[in-house]
Design a protein around this motif. Structure first.
Motif, PDB file in Angstrom:
ATOM      1  N   ARG A 122       0.858  -1.189   0.000  1.00  0.00           N
ATOM      2  CA  ARG A 122       0.000   0.000   0.000  1.00  0.00           C
ATOM      3  C   ARG A 122       0.889   1.232   0.000  1.00  0.00           C
ATOM      4  NH1 ARG A 122      -2.817   2.854   4.621  1.00  0.00           N
ATOM      5  NH2 ARG A 122      -4.249   4.291   3.595  1.00  0.00           N
ATOM      6  N   ILE A 123       0.758   2.035  -1.034  1.00  0.00           N
ATOM      7  CA  ILE A 123       1.554   3.244  -1.183  1.00  0.00           C
ATOM      8  C   ILE A 123       0.616   4.396  -1.484  1.00  0.00           C
ATOM      9  CG2 ILE A 123       3.353   4.384  -2.522  1.00  0.00           C
ATOM     10  CD1 ILE A 123       4.633   1.693  -2.977  1.00  0.00           C
ATOM     11  N   VAL A 124       0.724   5.454  -0.688  1.00  0.00           N
ATOM     12  CA  VAL A 124      -0.177   6.598  -0.772  1.00  0.00           C
ATOM     13  C   VAL A 124       0.595   7.801  -1.289  1.00  0.00           C
ATOM     14  CG1 VAL A 124      -1.718   8.118   0.546  1.00  0.00           C
ATOM     15  CG2 VAL A 124      -1.501   5.695   1.182  1.00  0.00           C
ATOM     16  N   GLU A 125      -0.037   8.579  -2.185  1.00  0.00           N
ATOM     17  CA  GLU A 125       0.533   9.848  -2.628  1.00  0.00           C
ATOM     18  C   GLU A 125      -0.283  10.963  -1.986  1.00  0.00           C
ATOM     19  OE1 GLU A 125       0.999  10.183  -6.804  1.00  0.00           O
ATOM     20  OE2 GLU A 125       1.968   8.226  -7.022  1.00  0.00           O
ATOM     21  N   PRO A 126       0.169  11.473  -0.837  1.00  0.00           N
ATOM     22  CA  PRO A 126      -0.659  12.423  -0.083  1.00  0.00           C
ATOM     23  C   PRO A 126      -0.697  13.800  -0.721  1.00  0.00           C
ATOM     24  CG  PRO A 126       1.461  12.136   0.996  1.00  0.00           C
ATOM     25  CD  PRO A 126       1.429  11.150  -0.141  1.00  0.00           C
ATOM     26  N   LEU A 131      -0.235  15.511   3.774  1.00  0.00           N
ATOM     27  CA  LEU A 131       1.160  15.478   4.183  1.00  0.00           C
ATOM     28  C   LEU A 131       1.356  16.183   5.518  1.00  0.00           C
ATOM     29  CD1 LEU A 131       4.117  14.765   3.506  1.00  0.00           C
ATOM     30  CD2 LEU A 131       4.264  16.946   2.282  1.00  0.00           C
ATOM     31  N   ALA A 132       0.677  17.305   5.695  1.00  0.00           N
ATOM     32  CA  ALA A 132       0.781  18.049   6.955  1.00  0.00           C
ATOM     33  C   ALA A 132       0.263  17.232   8.124  1.00  0.00           C
ATOM     34  CB  ALA A 132       0.027  19.370   6.845  1.00  0.00           C
ATOM     35  N   ARG A 133      -0.741  16.391   7.884  1.00  0.00           N
ATOM     36  CA  ARG A 133      -1.253  15.538   8.967  1.00  0.00           C
ATOM     37  C   ARG A 133      -0.321  14.349   9.234  1.00  0.00           C
ATOM     38  NH1 ARG A 133      -6.067  16.911   6.324  1.00  0.00           N
ATOM     39  NH2 ARG A 133      -6.076  15.003   5.072  1.00  0.00           N
ATOM     40  N   ASP A 139       8.683  20.580   6.198  1.00  0.00           N
ATOM     41  CA  ASP A 139       8.393  21.756   5.387  1.00  0.00           C
ATOM     42  C   ASP A 139       8.093  21.313   3.953  1.00  0.00           C
ATOM     43  OD1 ASP A 139       8.227  24.140   4.055  1.00  0.00           O
ATOM     44  OD2 ASP A 139      10.326  24.712   4.367  1.00  0.00           O
ATOM     45  N   PRO A 140       6.859  21.441   3.482  1.00  0.00           N
ATOM     46  CA  PRO A 140       6.535  20.949   2.133  1.00  0.00           C
ATOM     47  C   PRO A 140       7.294  21.681   1.041  1.00  0.00           C
ATOM     48  CG  PRO A 140       4.691  22.187   3.071  1.00  0.00           C
ATOM     49  CD  PRO A 140       5.677  21.992   4.175  1.00  0.00           C
ATOM     50  N   GLU A 141       7.714  22.925   1.316  1.00  0.00           N
ATOM     51  CA  GLU A 141       8.478  23.670   0.307  1.00  0.00           C
ATOM     52  C   GLU A 141       9.809  22.987   0.005  1.00  0.00           C
ATOM     53  OE1 GLU A 141       7.542  26.388  -1.369  1.00  0.00           O
ATOM     54  OE2 GLU A 141       5.559  26.338  -0.393  1.00  0.00           O
ATOM     55  N   SER A 142      10.325  22.212   0.959  1.00  0.00           N
ATOM     56  CA  SER A 142      11.641  21.595   0.780  1.00  0.00           C
ATOM     57  C   SER A 142      11.610  20.435  -0.205  1.00  0.00           C
ATOM     58  CB  SER A 142      12.173  21.099   2.131  1.00  0.00           C
ATOM     59  OG  SER A 142      11.433  19.985   2.603  1.00  0.00           O
ATOM     60  N   ALA A 245      12.167  20.768  19.266  1.00  0.00           N
ATOM     61  CA  ALA A 245      10.706  20.754  19.179  1.00  0.00           C
ATOM     62  C   ALA A 245      10.199  19.752  18.147  1.00  0.00           C
ATOM     63  CB  ALA A 245      10.197  22.154  18.829  1.00  0.00           C
ATOM     64  N   ALA A 246      11.118  19.137  17.404  1.00  0.00           N
ATOM     65  CA  ALA A 246      10.717  18.192  16.359  1.00  0.00           C
ATOM     66  C   ALA A 246      10.336  16.848  16.972  1.00  0.00           C
ATOM     67  CB  ALA A 246      11.863  18.005  15.369  1.00  0.00           C
ATOM     68  N   GLU A 247       9.213  16.315  16.516  1.00  0.00           N
ATOM     69  CA  GLU A 247       8.761  14.981  16.937  1.00  0.00           C
ATOM     70  C   GLU A 247       8.308  14.233  15.684  1.00  0.00           C
ATOM     71  OE1 GLU A 247       8.953  13.345  19.620  1.00  0.00           O
ATOM     72  OE2 GLU A 247       9.357  14.820  21.188  1.00  0.00           O
ATOM     73  N   LEU A 248       9.271  13.742  14.927  1.00  0.00           N
ATOM     74  CA  LEU A 248       8.939  13.076  13.673  1.00  0.00           C
ATOM     75  C   LEU A 248       8.075  11.849  13.931  1.00  0.00           C
ATOM     76  CD1 LEU A 248      12.323  13.251  11.721  1.00  0.00           C
ATOM     77  CD2 LEU A 248      10.336  14.751  11.516  1.00  0.00           C
TER      78      LEU A 248
END
Length: 379
Positions: A122-126, A131-133, A139-142, A245-248
């Motif tokens: 199963r592969i999703v293209e968000p 993607l934000a969820r 950062d989507p711009e990256s 503050a990052a929690e991947l």
């Protein structure tokens, strides 16, 4: 199953090594009725083989049988985690828009994605909102306009915690004996193993010896008059940031870096430049370059420094595939060697437990030690 080992006589099995692989073997073997002793010179999970990115995935694994083994590996990890607990397994899948671990070009990445789809993954293209969820810290711009893919079935493991939790459960629930000692060699008589010789002179008697000692496995196997066909000890270094503050939530595989949570706001970062270095070979320029690449994708890492540089060692079988099964020449010597022990350890342990009981395990056939001694097949 909570039965006393003394009430169910089974083979005496000595496992050398208490990393993720050795601890998994001990737990499953004891649970299936074997009388298991683990010999480990250090604390569980403290060997260099346990210092790893520990990404559990089936990405770019081929042929199909090897891919399927990795798919089953996650299920085995989930089963083991539900039995022993400890908070060491984190299932969140992975995000890809390039392969940060190997530096593959995007075309090769796309080919790998399509192969996985063809094999049922199963592969999703968000969308950007999805993607934000999935990964709020990214950062989507990256992404540079590239459309990422999310593979929900994937995880990462805290390897040291895993080894400790699994071994403790084996001792507590299934009668595993733990000897903190250095194994000097495997004792034999009449062409079969009789036990494991410790550095102090004691011998742990055994009907079966399984060597899961990473870099030391080849020498220990040789002491029994056998050969373990490993060709290299490959180093690999990773950066671990200070708390941030990052929690991947996922394993992030970007074109230049790979990242995952290391707990407490820390992020573990790997890259193709780090992947073949020892920890002491990582200089300040490479640290700065790697951090800059990670910060471009995860803004919460800006201004956050490196807390540790971890260096692990991967012991790689000659053909890159696991070696699992009885030695063709030395009775009672059972090989279990793989370079991705965190991922494959639990699933191989389940199969080995069945194999030792005489049950058919078709999935192990491609990985038997006899493949190195069998004559080549006609093609």
């Amino acid at each position: 199953m909570n039965s006393d080992r003394r009430e169910r006589p089974g083979p005496r099995v000595t496992v050398i090594g208490a990393g993720p692989l050795g601890s998994s073997l001990a737990f499953r073997l004891a649970r299936s009725g074997a009388r298991v002793t683990v010999v480990e010179r250090d604390r569980p999970g403290c060997s260099p083989e346990s210092e790893t990115f520990a990404w559990v995935n089936a990405f770019s694994k081929s042929p199909r049988s090897f891919h399927d083994l990795h798919v089953e590996a996650l299920r085995a990890l989930e089963r083991l985690n539900s039995e022993v607990g400890g908070g060491w397994l984190h299932v969140g899948g992975s995000l890809h828009w390039g392969d940060g671990a190997t530096g593959n070009e995007f075309e090769a990445f796309e080919t790998a994605v399509e192969t996985m789809r063809a094999w049922g993954a199963r592969i999703v293209e968000p969308s950007l909102g999805e993607l934000a969820r999935i990964e709020p810290d990214l950062d989507p711009e990256s992404l540079g306009g590239r459309r990422p893919v999310h593979i929900p079935r994937g995880a990462h493991v805290f390897a040291r915690q895993m080894a400790g939790a699994v071994l403790r459960a084996g001792v507590r629930d299934h009668g595993v004996r733990y000897r903190r000692a250095t194994a000097d060699g495997v004792e034999t008589a009449g062409g079969r193993v009789t036990g494991v010789r410790l550095s102090g002179g004691d011998v742990v008697e055994a009907d079966v010896v399984m060597v899961a000692a990473g870099a030391a496995s080849a020498a220990l196997t040789a002491s029994a008059g056998a050969e373990l066909r490993t060709v290299s000890r490959q180093p690999g270094a990773f950066l671990v940031t200070a708390p941030s503050a990052a929690e991947l939530r996922t394993v992030v595989m970007a074109p230049r870096v790979s990242m995952r949570s290391d707990g407490g706001g820390r992020v573990m970062i790997g890259s193709s430049a780090l992947s073949h270095l020892r920890g002491d070979q990582v200089g300040p320029d490479l640290v700065a370059e790697t951090l800059d690449a990670a910060r471009a994708h995860v803004p919460a890492l800006r201004g956050v420094g490196v807390e540790a540089i971890r260096g692990g060692v991967r012991t790689v079988p000659e053909d890159g595939r696991p070696i699992v099964g009885p030695d063709p020449a030395v009775a009672g010597l059972y090989h279990v060697a793989t370079h991705n022990a965190v991922t494959l350890g639990p699933v191989l342990a389940e199969m080995v437990a069945d194999d030792l009981r005489g049950l058919p395990v078709a999935a192990l056939e491609p990985y038997r030690p006899r493949r190195f001694t069998a004559p080549p097949r006609d093609t």
